[in-house]
Design an enzyme around this catalytic site. Sequence first.
Site, PDB file in Angstrom:
ATOM      1  N   TRP A 185       0.865  -1.187   0.000  1.00  0.00           N
ATOM      2  CA  TRP A 185       0.000   0.000   0.000  1.00  0.00           C
ATOM      3  C   TRP A 185       0.894   1.226   0.000  1.00  0.00           C
ATOM      4  O   TRP A 185       1.887   1.300   0.728  1.00  0.00           O
ATOM      5  CB  TRP A 185      -0.904   0.041   1.234  1.00  0.00           C
ATOM      6  N   GLU A 226      -2.997  -2.985  -2.530  1.00  0.00           N
ATOM      7  CA  GLU A 226      -4.151  -2.409  -1.820  1.00  0.00           C
ATOM      8  C   GLU A 226      -4.460  -1.000  -2.305  1.00  0.00           C
ATOM      9  O   GLU A 226      -3.595  -0.125  -2.314  1.00  0.00           O
ATOM     10  CB  GLU A 226      -3.865  -2.387  -0.318  1.00  0.00           C
ATOM     11  N   LYS A 228      -6.941   2.642  -2.346  1.00  0.00           N
ATOM     12  CA  LYS A 228      -7.565   3.560  -1.391  1.00  0.00           C
ATOM     13  C   LYS A 228      -8.309   4.626  -2.171  1.00  0.00           C
ATOM     14  O   LYS A 228      -7.852   5.034  -3.254  1.00  0.00           O
ATOM     15  CB  LYS A 228      -6.513   4.190  -0.481  1.00  0.00           C
ATOM     16  N   ASP A 259      -9.973  -3.452   1.448  1.00  0.00           N
ATOM     17  CA  ASP A 259     -10.040  -2.884   2.793  1.00  0.00           C
ATOM     18  C   ASP A 259     -11.429  -2.281   2.980  1.00  0.00           C
ATOM     19  O   ASP A 259     -11.876  -1.469   2.169  1.00  0.00           O
ATOM     20  CB  ASP A 259      -8.969  -1.816   2.976  1.00  0.00           C
ATOM     21  N   HIS A 262     -11.703   1.565   2.548  1.00  0.00           N
ATOM     22  CA  HIS A 262     -10.994   2.272   1.480  1.00  0.00           C
ATOM     23  C   HIS A 262     -11.854   2.590   0.264  1.00  0.00           C
ATOM     24  O   HIS A 262     -11.332   2.738  -0.841  1.00  0.00           O
ATOM     25  CB  HIS A 262      -9.770   1.459   1.045  1.00  0.00           C
ATOM     26  N   HIS A 286      -8.985  -6.858   4.377  1.00  0.00           N
ATOM     27  CA  HIS A 286      -8.684  -6.083   5.572  1.00  0.00           C
ATOM     28  C   HIS A 286     -10.006  -5.704   6.237  1.00  0.00           C
ATOM     29  O   HIS A 286     -10.773  -4.900   5.698  1.00  0.00           O
ATOM     30  CB  HIS A 286      -7.888  -4.826   5.239  1.00  0.00           C
ATOM     31  N   ASP A 294     -12.169   6.728   5.918  1.00  0.00           N
ATOM     32  CA  ASP A 294     -11.290   5.634   6.326  1.00  0.00           C
ATOM     33  C   ASP A 294     -10.675   5.927   7.692  1.00  0.00           C
ATOM     34  O   ASP A 294      -9.494   6.230   7.817  1.00  0.00           O
ATOM     35  CB  ASP A 294     -10.196   5.436   5.274  1.00  0.00           C
ATOM     36  N   ASP A 296     -10.731   3.757  10.301  1.00  0.00           N
ATOM     37  CA  ASP A 296     -10.162   2.548  10.900  1.00  0.00           C
ATOM     38  C   ASP A 296     -10.561   2.362  12.364  1.00  0.00           C
ATOM     39  O   ASP A 296      -9.708   2.241  13.244  1.00  0.00           O
ATOM     40  CB  ASP A 296      -8.635   2.552  10.766  1.00  0.00           C
ATOM     41  N   ASP A 326      -7.306  -4.365  10.273  1.00  0.00           N
ATOM     42  CA  ASP A 326      -6.597  -3.113  10.001  1.00  0.00           C
ATOM     43  C   ASP A 326      -7.356  -1.955  10.625  1.00  0.00           C
ATOM     44  O   ASP A 326      -8.228  -1.356  10.001  1.00  0.00           O
ATOM     45  CB  ASP A 326      -6.428  -2.899   8.496  1.00  0.00           C
TER      46      ASP A 326
END
Length: 418
Positions: A185, A226, A228, A259, A262, A286, A294, A296, A326
């Site tokens: 990433w 990955e 985003k 993810d 993302h 993820h 994002d 997380d 993640d």
Amino acid sequence: MDNAIQTSYNEAKKLYERHGIDVDAALARLSQIRISLHCWQGDDVKGFLRKDQELGGGLAVTGSYPGRARRPDELRQDLDEALRLIPGQHKVNLHAIYADTDEQVELDALEPRHFAGWVDWAKERGLGLDFNPTCFSHEKAKDGFTLSHPDPEIRRFWIDHCKASRRIAESFGRELGQPSVTNVWIPDGFKDSPVDRLTPRARLMEALDEVFAEPIDEKYNIDAVESKLFGIGSESYVVGSHEFYMGYALSRGIAVCFDAGHFHPTETISNKLSSWLLFGREMLLHVSRPVRWDSDHVVTMDDELLEIARELVRGELLDRTHIGLDFFDGSINHIAAWVIGTRNTQKALLRAMLEPIGELKQLELDGDYTSRLALVEEFKSYPYGAIWDYFCASQGVPVREAWLTDVKEYETNVLSAR
């Protein structure tokens, strides 16, 4: 085992068996699923290579909960505590900045020996290790570009770092007897709208081709990329977009990382998984929880987590999916975050496994959408909790919220002294 847990399990099992669901088989399958716990939750993404380096790459950790790990031995100690409270056998996901070494070594010069402490620890516990090049929090990434940087010397640094990362991951796989997933990433992008979107992506494609050109045994290392949607400092344009990596991974035969945070705030990944695995070989997932962007957050038992689990189970996609966590929440106990997130991911998978999938698929095929909807809704209140409690007890980990007592004791006895 507690008699009440056994009795509740037996009664719940009978309800599921009425629909032909083999509960014991579901638990056996669940026990085989290795979830990769991300090391960066334990120290707020500080790492150990460059202790004075500020977090960059559009990443941010909020909160200052006491007791974060300051050294590799403390981080491993905390992971031991978390893994003791999670049923099953799992993996740990390392970033390059978590090298266990006293050497002053640059990212592009890292070698497997700098992670020997992690390998010895994982081998003793039967754990696997995954890996990530750290393409952020470095002076060569301060302008927001790494593998797509216009300066060939800076681009060379990041290419060499990613090459080194693949070698390290391959060594993990050889030493531990299970493949390591290496996930690339990068934060590259523009804050405002660029004039030229094509050229940075062309540079990224060429850089990745060089990174992946070195032969690495797929038995020991699985490559993933990955995407985003945006980040802090790359709000208008991200070089490594979803569309870019989908095309790249398909054409190069590597895995894509989905993810959960993302994508656009109104977009979910659960609906993408089956499409990807019709064409791609493998997938990295993820598990995270976005809040408006994002951010997380720690994984909770929300609708999207359940839909992700259902897609994996109903489509029989688990054998081709590598699941990792993640998120990084510095506002709560770091160990509790791991335990909550991992156990919720496992619970979601169990709930999906305890659905009458064959029956539901037949109803759908027959066009009986009324019965399909009714059955799906009724199973939401089936006693999966009794099955989960039995699974935890049979795995020798605390049942229900009893694990929180252990975490609080650990906080008093260990974390408070840091």
